[in-house]
Design an enzyme around this catalytic site. Structure first.
Site, mmCIF file in Angstrom:
data_model
loop_
_atom_site.group_PDB
_atom_site.id
_atom_site.type_symbol
_atom_site.label_atom_id
_atom_site.label_comp_id
_atom_site.label_asym_id
_atom_site.label_seq_id
_atom_site.Cartn_x
_atom_site.Cartn_y
_atom_site.Cartn_z
ATOM 1 N N CYS A 124 38.235 -55.290 16.724
ATOM 2 C CA CYS A 124 37.863 -53.997 16.135
ATOM 3 C C CYS A 124 38.767 -52.853 16.600
ATOM 4 O O CYS A 124 38.721 -51.761 16.042
ATOM 5 C CB CYS A 124 36.399 -53.678 16.429
ATOM 6 S SG CYS A 124 35.279 -54.970 15.868
ATOM 7 N N HIS A 257 35.535 -46.240 15.651
ATOM 8 C CA HIS A 257 35.215 -47.522 15.023
ATOM 9 C C HIS A 257 33.767 -47.483 14.547
ATOM 10 O O HIS A 257 32.874 -47.055 15.277
ATOM 11 C CB HIS A 257 35.425 -48.648 16.040
ATOM 12 C CG HIS A 257 34.907 -49.967 15.576
ATOM 13 N ND1 HIS A 257 35.189 -50.467 14.330
ATOM 14 C CD2 HIS A 257 34.111 -50.877 16.181
ATOM 15 C CE1 HIS A 257 34.587 -51.638 14.191
ATOM 16 N NE2 HIS A 257 33.925 -51.911 15.295
ATOM 17 N N ASN A 287 29.990 -52.888 9.790
ATOM 18 C CA ASN A 287 31.128 -52.970 10.706
ATOM 19 C C ASN A 287 32.198 -53.853 10.062
ATOM 20 O O ASN A 287 32.003 -55.057 9.923
ATOM 21 C CB ASN A 287 30.637 -53.564 12.031
ATOM 22 C CG ASN A 287 31.734 -53.719 13.066
ATOM 23 O OD1 ASN A 287 32.922 -53.611 12.761
ATOM 24 N ND2 ASN A 287 31.344 -53.983 14.294
HETATM 25 O O1 UT7 Z 1 32.583 -54.213 16.554
HETATM 26 C C1 UT7 Z 1 32.561 -54.401 17.928
HETATM 27 C C2 UT7 Z 1 31.666 -53.491 18.536
HETATM 28 N N1 UT7 Z 1 30.292 -53.969 18.414
HETATM 29 C C3 UT7 Z 1 29.330 -53.135 18.704
HETATM 30 O O2 UT7 Z 1 29.581 -51.996 18.964
HETATM 31 C C4 UT7 Z 1 27.908 -53.661 18.749
HETATM 32 C C5 UT7 Z 1 27.207 -53.037 19.921
HETATM 33 N N2 UT7 Z 1 25.817 -53.378 20.009
HETATM 34 C C6 UT7 Z 1 24.881 -52.944 19.142
HETATM 35 O O3 UT7 Z 1 25.213 -52.260 18.188
HETATM 36 C C7 UT7 Z 1 23.437 -53.259 19.422
HETATM 37 O O4 UT7 Z 1 23.306 -53.827 20.700
HETATM 38 C C8 UT7 Z 1 22.808 -54.193 18.377
HETATM 39 C C9 UT7 Z 1 22.673 -53.455 17.046
HETATM 40 C C10 UT7 Z 1 23.660 -55.418 18.188
HETATM 41 C C11 UT7 Z 1 21.400 -54.619 18.812
HETATM 42 O O5 UT7 Z 1 20.599 -53.480 19.045
HETATM 43 P P1 UT7 Z 1 19.698 -53.401 20.361
HETATM 44 O O6 UT7 Z 1 18.972 -52.133 20.298
HETATM 45 O O7 UT7 Z 1 20.605 -53.614 21.548
HETATM 46 O O8 UT7 Z 1 18.685 -54.587 20.145
HETATM 47 P P2 UT7 Z 1 18.410 -55.843 21.068
HETATM 48 O O9 UT7 Z 1 19.559 -56.778 21.037
HETATM 49 O O10 UT7 Z 1 17.914 -55.372 22.379
HETATM 50 O O11 UT7 Z 1 17.211 -56.527 20.301
HETATM 51 C C12 UT7 Z 1 15.921 -55.910 20.239
HETATM 52 C C13 UT7 Z 1 14.979 -56.818 19.483
HETATM 53 C C14 UT7 Z 1 14.977 -58.243 20.000
HETATM 54 O O12 UT7 Z 1 13.642 -58.721 19.951
HETATM 55 P P3 UT7 Z 1 12.761 -58.755 21.283
HETATM 56 O O13 UT7 Z 1 13.499 -59.658 22.231
HETATM 57 O O14 UT7 Z 1 12.685 -57.338 21.771
HETATM 58 O O15 UT7 Z 1 11.461 -59.306 20.804
HETATM 59 C C15 UT7 Z 1 15.776 -58.996 18.962
HETATM 60 O O16 UT7 Z 1 15.413 -60.345 18.858
HETATM 61 O O17 UT7 Z 1 15.348 -56.892 18.103
HETATM 62 C C16 UT7 Z 1 15.410 -58.259 17.703
HETATM 63 N N3 UT7 Z 1 16.412 -58.383 16.647
HETATM 64 C C17 UT7 Z 1 16.152 -58.207 15.345
HETATM 65 N N4 UT7 Z 1 15.013 -57.941 14.684
HETATM 66 C C18 UT7 Z 1 15.077 -57.811 13.343
HETATM 67 C C19 UT7 Z 1 17.727 -58.628 16.793
HETATM 68 N N5 UT7 Z 1 18.341 -58.641 15.593
HETATM 69 C C20 UT7 Z 1 17.380 -58.373 14.685
HETATM 70 C C21 UT7 Z 1 17.383 -58.234 13.280
HETATM 71 N N6 UT7 Z 1 16.219 -57.949 12.660
HETATM 72 N N7 UT7 Z 1 18.509 -58.342 12.535
#
Ligand code: UT7
Length: 330
Positions: A124, A257, A287
């Protein structure tokens, strides 16, 4: 008496972009995933990322296919013929082939031959890497007019059974034509990588022995990437401003980005920039990895936001772990 030669800069002469026609809203994608028993929702995706839709390339469409219309649009905006280009760099992590480079394939599709053409692989951060390489080559006189493209078909490397990643990415391409100029242009740039973080964002598969070995889909520790991203994006922006002798107040537009609206807004706040100076396309594009910055730049230019003379900060961050920034007078 000898006079020192006047400094040579690289300046953006024109921008272009292209999105494949198939647009999927979060609801469309959620319905598609539900058929495989994968649960997600528009609400979750919007709240956590700011993404509302993404574009996916049709079967058989490659990164160079998306790069071609973006490149043509940038050449037209620049008033430059493809024959005048003496350097083509494509930033991509989803190349058409293992080799030759997507840049060589793009050159052939543009109907030109002879100029240098190669790919840059910095995920990225690829576009800021490619722009910095092209800037350096123009400054040294190794090139006069460069076509710099970010092009991706990330849909090819998404595991549609992994809801934590497949809702985040999209396909597309963005391009700029850079030309040598007496006036800036690119004011300063800086690139970084830290290979200790390879595992937090990778596609660990490879082609070997006539087959794909290992895991051929994108894997990401979202929170790990998130934490690193917010730290490095502020730091590299400040460092590039210092190099250019500028301050946050001099930035007219911030184009980070486009991965997550929370990271983007957090960076703008840390730089004490009002959010209306932040260019946002992640809502409509998702993204698009190396394509995200030139896509956002082209949208901002064509909508009349970014104008000639504006000072623009571009910032990339992604797998590697890589990051970097380019400050330029548009
Ligand atoms: O391009 C390279 C750069 N990449 C980035 O910048 C990505 C950086 N990271 C992020 O943008 C975020 O960390 C994410 C968007 C990927 C995830 O957001 P988050 O607030 O960190 O969520 P999380 O991973 O802590 O997940 C929270 C909950 C989890 O459930 P539990 O364990 O709390 O029950 C996940 O299983 O959300 C759940 N979850 C979803 N639920 C519905 C994860 N993906 C999904 C989904 N739909 N698609």
């Amino acid at each position: 008496m000898s006079t020192s030669p006047s400094p040579r800069y690289a300046r953006i002469l024109g921008t272009g972009s292209h999105l494949p026609p198939q647009r999927l809203t979060n609801a469309d994608l959620a319905a598609q995933l539900a058929r495989d028993g994968i649960e997600t929702s528009d609400e979750w995706i919007v709240e956590r990322t700011g993404i509302r839709a993404r574009h996916f390339a049709a079967e058989g469409v490659t990164a160079s296919d998306l790069a071609l219309p973006a490149a043509r649009a940038a050449l037209e905006a620049a008033g430059v013929a493809a024959e005048e280009i003496d350097l083509i760099i494509v930033a991509t992590s989803t190349p058409d082939m293992v080799f030759p480079s997507t840049a060589a394939l793009l050159q052939q599709k543009l109907g030109v031959a002879g100029c240098a053409a190669f790919d840059v692989q910095a995920v990225c951060s690829g576009f800021v890497y490619a722009l910095t390489v092209a800037d350096s080559m123009i400054k040294t006189g190794a090139a006069n007019k460069a076509l710099v493209v970010g092009a991706e078909v990330f849909s090819r490397i998404l595991d549609f059974k992994d809801r934590t990643t497949c809702v985040l990415f999209g396909d597309g391409a963005g391009a700029v034509v850079l030309g040598a100029s007496d006036a800036p242009g690119i004011l300063a740039s800086e690139l970084h990588a830290d290979g200790r973080h390879v595992d937090i964002l990778c596609v660990p598969g490879q082609v070997a022995g006539g087959a794909v070995t290992g895991h051929p889909f994108l894997k990401m520790d979202g929170q790990g990437v998130f934490k690193l991203a917010v730290t490095v994006l502020e730091k590299v922006a400040r460092s590039v401003l210092e190099k250019a002798g500028k301050s946050e107040a001099d930035i007219d537009w911030l184009i980070p980005h486009q991965a997550n609206i929370r990271i983007m807004q957090g960076t703008a706040k840390k730089l004490k920039m009002p959010l209306d100076k932040l260019i946002v396309t992640v809502d409509e594009h998702g993204n698009t990895s190396a394509a995200s910055i030139p896509l956002a730049l082209d949208v901002a230019v064509r909508s009349g936001k970014v104008k000639r003379g504006d000072t623009v900060m571009l910032e990339g961050v992604g797998g590697g772990f890589t990051w970097g920034a380019v400050l330029l007078d548009f």
